[in-house]
Structures are given as C-alpha cells and as structure tokens.
Design an enzyme around this catalytic site. Structure first.
Site, short mmCIF file in Angstrom:
data_model
loop_
_atom_site.label_atom_id
_atom_site.label_comp_id
_atom_site.label_asym_id
_atom_site.label_seq_id
_atom_site.Cartn_x
_atom_site.Cartn_y
_atom_site.Cartn_z
N ALA A 190 38.74 -1.35 18.18
CA ALA A 190 37.47 -2.08 18.03
C ALA A 190 36.32 -1.11 17.74
CB ALA A 190 37.19 -2.94 19.26
N ASP A 236 50.43 -6.25 15.94
CA ASP A 236 49.07 -5.73 15.89
C ASP A 236 49.04 -4.23 16.22
OD1 ASP A 236 46.14 -6.23 15.76
OD2 ASP A 236 46.26 -5.59 17.87
N LYS A 239 48.15 -0.87 13.88
CA LYS A 239 47.15 0.15 14.25
C LYS A 239 47.74 1.55 14.17
CE LYS A 239 44.36 -2.90 17.12
NZ LYS A 239 44.24 -3.50 18.44
#
Ligand code: ADP
Ligand code: ASP
Ligand code: MG
Length: 816
Positions: free
Chosen positions: A614, A681, A685
C-alpha cells in the site's frame, strides 16, 4: 531644490492641470523647477498638421482650428471667467503665428527640419503659458522661464545636441536670481547659436528636466506621468506588469533604450552623472510610491528574480548586408557604421553571424530608406562586382529585450528566453546580446510582439502554476479516499508546490464525467459523476487521448484487467499512468517490460508504488537501491495486509469465516477475498518486487502451497464463504498446532534469484515476522550492501487511506 517634470498625459486637460498644481503645491521642497510637456498628443498633432500642409492638403486649416479650439477650451475651463481674456488672446496670438507658418509650408510644399522645430515648439510654449496663467490665478509664487533663452544646442534640428557648459551655467545663474517658489519651464525646446528654435528629440522634456536637475544640483528629479513607475513590461500590453520599486541608473537606461518610454534614455545621463536620484511618480495616483532610480543596484522583489524588465520597440526595420566578399575583409563593418553615423542614423541593434558572412542592423522604420540609400552609395563597387549582395530591407519587425544586470552571472537565461519563444511559435529573425550582457534582444515579427512580451513576462515574472490534469478511474474505497485527500491538500499544493490540481475526468464502473474548465468539483464529484455519461472504457480512453491536455495523468484505482490493458495507449502519448491496480505489472513479463520501455521512450511516468505494501515506500526504496548500484540477494516478506489481519485476529473463538468477512467489510481484501486467501495477491506482489529487482519472473515460476481447501475456489464469493464455514475445523487445527509450539501463522513470500515461493508458515518468536500486528506488512531486503542485517520496511500495508496516500504521492512525483 526638486525638479518636477509633468508629461503630456499629466497636462492633457484642465482637470489634469489642476492635479499638477496640487502636486506642485504639496511638494516639500522650498523651491521647485516645474518642467512641462505639450498637452498630451499635441506634438504628434503639430507634426501631422505640418505634413498635411506640406502635402498640399487644404484640410490643414481645419486641423489648425481644432488645435486652437482645444487650447481655448482648456483655458476656459481652467481659469475663472474674469481672468481668461489675456490667456485667450495669448492663445489666439500663437495660433495666428502658427497659421502663418503653416500657410508658408502649404505654399512652398516644404517642411524642413528647421520649420518642424518652429512648429513643434508651439506645443510646450502654449502648455507652459496656460499653466503659468493658472498658477497666477491661484496666486502661487512662480516665474515662467523661456527654455530657448537658456538651453543652447547645435543645429541638428528635431534632435539637437546640447552645449553642456554654457547651458549649465545659464541655468544655475538664472535660477539663482529667482526668489519665487516655482520656476515653470517648457520642456523639449531650446535654441542654437543663431537663436533659431531647436528641439531635443521626442520625449525631450525629460531631458530638459534632467539638465535643470543637474545644473541646480537638485535633491531629486521627479518624473510625473500616467503610470505608477517603471514596470517589468509595458503595462498597455502586459496586464500583469509589476512596478519596479527601485532600479539602477544603468538598468533603467537599458530598459528605456529598448522602448520602455516611461523615461527618455538620454534623460538619465545628466542626472546619473550628477548622482541625482530620479523618482517616477503617477500624477493620477500621487500616493503610490513610484520607482526610484539611483546608483545602487536594482532591488529585486525576489532574490531569484534575474531579469529586471522586458521592453519592446514596435516599429523597426532590419538592414542586412551579406556576401562572400565580406569574409576576412576587415573594414566592412567600419564602413557600414561610419556610413550610418554620417547619415545620422541611430542603430538600435547589431548582429553579425560568426562566419562574418552577414551583418544585420536594426534601425527605426523612419530611417530605413535613408540608411539604405547611404549604404548603397558606400558599397557601390562591392555590390556591382558581386562581392556583396544588394542591401536587403525587412520591415514590420519589432524588438523584444530582456534587461537585467544579474543576467550575466546566470547561465541559461537566453536558453529559456528562446525556448519560451519557440514553444509559442514565435520566429526569431535576429538575436543580439549586448557585450555588457545587460540585455538579450530578439528581432521578431511585429505581429508576434504582444504574444512574445506576454509569454516572456509569464516565464520570467509570474508565478507559474503547473496544472496537473487527472483522469481517475475507480471511485471505490481507495478512489474516494484519494479524492478526499486531494480536496484536503488542494490549497497546500497550490501555495507550497505551485501545483494546480484539476480532475479532468472521473469514472467508475457505471458512469464517467469529463470537465474542460475548472475540472470536476472535488466538493461535488459524486453528483457530477451521477449526472455523467454511461461508463465505457473505450470511450474513456479515447476522450483522454483526444483532450490532449498538458501534464495529464491517468490514475487507475480499480482492480480491473481491462483498465490495466489501456496503459500502453496512454504512455505512447506521453500521458503518465499511476496505478494501484497490480494486474498490469503482474501480467506476462513481456507486457510488464513493454510498459516500462514505453514509459522511458515517451518520457511518461509510470508509477505503481501501492502495488506492494500500500502506502509503504517499498518499490521506491528498491528502485533507489538499484539506481545507486546495489543488488538484491534475497527478499522475504509478509505482504498481505488481509492475511495478517485474518491470522492476527483468528484464535478459533470467532469463526474463520466471520474474521474474513470482517476483513472484507473493513476494506482490506481484494473485491474477491480468494485472491488474498489463495495467495494470488501475494504472488503478484513478490513477482513485482522480483521484476523491479531486475529479474525475469512469471507467476508460473512461483511455488504456491495453498492453505485453503480446494473446494473454496469454486463458485461465487458467497459460495466461498459457505466453504469456509464447512472447513472451520481445518482452520482451527492450523491455529492450534501453531499455538501449541508458541508460534504464529504468517503468510510469507520469499524470493531468491532462481526461485520464489509463497505459503503459510508457523513462525517462532525469534522471527522478524513474529511481532507483526494488525494489517502490517514487512519486507526484508537482503542485498550486497545489506547482506546479513536486511533493510527492513514495516508498517500498515493495507487500508484505503494509506493506499490512497501512496497513490497521491505517486501523482505528485509525476510533476518532477
Ligand atoms: P508622458 O506623457 O508622461 O511623458 P509617456 O507616454 O512618454 O508619458 O510614458 C509613459 C508610458 O510609458 C506609460 O503610459 C506606459 O504605457 C509606457 N511604458 C512603456 N514601457 C513601460 C514600462 N516598462 N514601465 C512603465 N511604463 C511603460
Ligand atoms: N512633447 C514632446 C514629445 O511628445 C516632448 C515630451 O513630451 O517629452 O515628444
Ligand atoms: Mg515621455
């Protein structure tokens, strides 16, 4: 003693002359010399009158009547009825004389320079006599002085040169004899040895005033005009022109040489030599501070201001001499300048190409024919033998000049000047940089002059805001937080970073809206979007491309594959892309590389910091390490805020299904939580980190050991939640097995050159991963520089607010 000079506009009407009297009376000096111009515009009118008569145009008579009327009217409205008659007859008398002269011109069809000066002198003579009568009516203590008896010149009519010594002596002697408070003097006019009237050149009243100031050693010279000082550009053309509060003599001279006609260039010389400060003041705004001109270096409003002002001369012509015969032949330029000097032609600007193949000189349009004639004669033999081409004339040209003492110590000013002109499509015909480097001037077409001065003023004097045009797709959790943050920071960005945010387009999966003017309102974007068109990705993309706005950024805050597929089109058009969507960077290695390559080739930023961790500075840090020569040896990371949240919260008291639902409700999960729980996910990453580390890797190369039973991956999101319920025992056992060994469950991703894996691990208290709470992420970079103790980045790695702030930071980075 002060010397006050009032220009044409200051004495143009009875009302204005009243203001002049007030200013003179308010002067703190015990004695003042007041120099006045002709009524505004009168010098031009008189010239036109003479020209008409010389052209045999009978209308000169009507013109003369108008000029007479104008003066009579000023007298009538200025003076009390009882005191008008002598002034009215004075005006009539002068006009009778003027009529006689005009008639002779008409008869002889001849308007020589001698006669010109006779005619022009009426302007200042009349204005000063009318003002004298007004002073008398106010019972002021004054004396009218005929400048023709005092200022002695040579016989260069219309542009006479002053014999300094006798003039200075005359002035000081005469004034010393006067006891009156005000000495009123007509500007501009003088006489030669024979007693014939001469004039000092256009704008010459300033010069008269400066001569008086120098001769009486005045405390200061005040030039009263219709603007509140010398400005950074001619205020008639540049609305944002600013007053220069204090300027050095030299720079003021340079500015006025290139057309800042608020003062007349030679004016400065007598005052400058005598060290007398000049104050430019506004007759119509006497309280404004004005501009002080003295020996001290110019005071700049901001330290970073390099240029002092921009001036322009509108009507000039260019003469070019070129030819192979000039190369290596000394004396061509000597002949050129001697010829022009002998013909009394003022050269405004000179440029010579380095090959010596050509020389260009700029002169006033009024002089160009005479200049060509003189040069044709001087270079007759070179021209006929073909060594020099016939002299070329170009008209309808202008000069714009940047002036500033500080320019010589600052490289890049001329580069900026010419790139600004070039960007705005202004063609430069010739360039000259004064050897003193106090000015850089460019000859351009007359049609471009207004645009040129304005763009230069904008570039050198105005605070330029950089408009950032955002096209945002996706206004879900992250998107709406981003819009809220943009709204909150809007003012800060404007004032601190000079960035003006504009939402040029906004879309969600249902609607889209574009705005050309102020942009979509950050206060009412929801309703604007509601009222927008039906969303269509192709239409959205085309619109962004067609709008072709400056500093455009497409912001993808979706998790949508089709949107990720559009980046290529934007980057190819030099439009920046900022994405929190991970799909593009985690698709095939070829696709990823293509985007990186396009970004480089088209100079279009492509930022995706929020793809990993994030708002944490993970990718930025990695990029910095590699740019400075480091190499990645290993990456270990806990990269799923969702999985961390889930395993930190799950202790078998509340069902696993409930915990996952909470994670989704609180906005940590991807829209389909299986992307998080199934490891996709996290795989994306670690894949992106590996690629950004410089390794070629694909999803298929990553080993994924799933902890979810296979049935969880079937059907819809609701089916998935159903399966979680069914398998509660499985999750309970995972938790209890770990807890029994005093371990915690963490979903760990590892990358080492050649291999990558993701999976659930039970970590012991010694592990860096053990103390990881809430939705925190952690990344350990083992590199050549950090081989044993890794570089650690840890913090909140999920959540709409932190993700939005990461996107925000990327947006701002596109500007630099
Ligand atoms: P006056 O009639 O008082 O002699 P001028 O018309 O000769 O006045 O000069 C004043 C005018 O000079 C201003 O009205 C303005 O339009 C013009 N001007 C040109 N360049 C500049 C500048 N850089 N700063 C101020 N005024 C300028
Ligand atoms: N009246 C003259 C001119 O217009 C002189 C002056 O005003 O300075 O040029
Ligand atoms: Mg003037």
């Amino acid at each position: 003693m002060y010397v006050l000079k009032f220009g044409g506009s200051s004495v143009a009407s009875a009302d204005n002359i009243r203001k002049v009297a007030e200013i003179v009376q308010a002067s703190e000096a015990s004695q003042v010399v007041v120099v006045v111009s002709a009524l505004g515009g009168m010098t031009n009118e008189l010239l036109a009158l003479g020209t008409k008569a010389a052209d045999g145009d009978e209308n000169y008579k009507g013109h003369l009547d108008e000029l007479r009327e104008r003066h009579l009217n000023v007298v009538k409205s200025l003076l009390p009825i009882t005191g008008q008659s002598s002034s009215l007859s004075m005006v009539m008398q002068h006009f009778n004389e003027l009529e006689d002269i005009a008639e002779s011109i008409f008869r002889l069809r001849e308007f020589s320079l001698v006669t010109k000066d006779r005619i022009l002198a009426f302007g200042e003579t009349l204005s000063s006599k009318i003002i004298a009568a007004y002073f008398a009516s106010l019972s002021l203590s004054y004396r009218w002085l005929d400048a023709r008896n005092i200022i002695l010149t040579n016989s260069k009519f219309t542009n006479a040169k002053v014999h300094m010594e006798p003039t200075m002596e005359n002035i000081s002697k005469t004034i010393a004899e006067f006891k009156e408070k005000i000495i009123l003097v007509p500007g501009f006019i003088a006489s030669n040895k024979k007693g014939q009237t001469t004039t000092l050149g256009r704008g010459g009243s300033d010069y008269t005033a400066a001569l008086f100031a120098a001769a009486v050693n005045a405390t200061r010279l005040e030039i009263w005009t219709d603007v509140s000082g010398m400005m950074t550009a001619d205020p008639r053309w540049v609305s944002g022109a600013k007053i220069i509060t204090h300027i050095s003599f030299k720079e003021a001279m340079e500015l006025s040489h290139f057309g800042a006609k608020v003062i007349y260039p030679p004016t400065i010389i007598p005052a400058m030599n005598a060290g007398i400060p000049i104050l430019i003041k506004n007759t119509f705004e006497p309280e404004a501070a004005g501009t002080l001109i003295d020996n001290e270096p110019t005071t700049h409003e901001l330290d970073q201001d390099i240029v002092t002002g921009i001036s322009s001369m509108t009507e000039i012509a260019l003469l070019s001499i070129e030819g192979s015969g000039m190369v290596g032949v000394p004396g061509t330029s000597k002949t050129l300048f001697e010829t022009l000097a002998a013909a009394q032609i003022n050269v405004i600007l000179i440029t010579q190409s380095s090959s010596e193949h050509s020389i260009c000189v700029a002169v006033d349009v009024a002089d160009v024919e005479a200049a060509k004639e003189a040069l044709d004669i001087s270079f007759q033999s070179e021209i006929s033998s073909g060594k020099i081409e016939p002299i070329k004339i170009e008209r309808s040209l202008s000069i714009v000049a940047l002036v500033g003492d500080k320019m010589k110590s600052h490289p890049g000013i001329s580069g900026k000047m010419f790139s600004v002109l070039g960007r705005n499509g202004i063609n430069v015909r010739a360039i000259a940089q004064g050897s003193s480097e106090k000015n850089i001037s460019a000859v351009i077409s007359f049609e471009d002059v207004k645009k040129a001065i304005n763009v230069l003023h904008e570039a050198f004097f105005e605070k330029v805001y950089k408009q950032l045009n955002l096209f945002i797709i996706g206004v879900g959790n992250v998107g709406s937080r981003l819009l809220a943050q943009l709204k909150q920071q809007r003012e800060y960005l404007l004032h601190n970073l000079n960035i003006q945010l504009r939402i040029a387009g906004l879309a969600n999966s249902r609607k889209m809206v574009f705005s050309d003017n102020g942009g979509v309102s950050l206060d009412h974007w929801e309703s604007a979007l509601q009222e927008g068109h039906k969303y269509d990705l192709h239409h959205f993309t085309q619109t962004v491309l067609e709008k072709n706005v400056r500093n455009a950024v497409v912001v993808d805050v979706t998790a949508n594959a089709a949107v990720a597929g559009t980046y290529k089109k934007f980057l190819e058009k030099s439009i920046a892309v900022v994405a929190c969507n991970k799909i593009a960077c985690s698709s095939t290695y070829e696709d990823y590389m293509q985007l990186k390559t396009l970004s480089k080739a088209f100079n279009a930023p492509f930022f995706f910091e929020t793809n990993v961790g994030a708002g944490l500075p993970v990718i930025g840090t990695l990029n910095d390490l590699l740019r400075s020569g480091d190499e990645v040896l290993k990456i270990q990371a806990v990269l799923s805020g969702t999985l961390n949240f889930v395993f930190n919260k799950y202790d078998a008291t509340e069902s696993f299904e409930q915990v996952v639902r909470t994670a989704q409700k609180d906005g940590y999960t991807e829209p389909d939580p299986r992307l998080d729980l199934g490891g996709t996910d996290v795989m994306r990453k670690i894949l992106i980190l590996a690629r950004e580390s410089g390794f070629e890797l694909n999803m298929a190369d990553i080993k994924n050991t799933p902890f979810l039973p296979a049935s969880c991956f079937e059907g819809s999101v609701e089916d998935f939640y159903g399966q979680l319920k069914v398998h509660e025992q499985h999750f309970k056992k995972l938790y209890e097995d770990a807890a029994a060994q005093n371990r915690k469950l963490k979903y760990v991703a590892t990358f080492e050159p050649g291999k990558a894996s993701v999976g659930l691990e039970a970590v012991s208290p010694e592990s860096d991963f053990y103390h990881l709470y809430g939705k925190d992420n952690i990344v350990l970079f083992y590199t050549k520089r950090y081989p044993d103790q890794p570089l650690v980045i840890k913090g909140a790695g999920a959540g709409a607010d932190v993700t939005a702030s990461g996107v925000f930071a990327d947006l701002i980075k596109t500007v630099y």
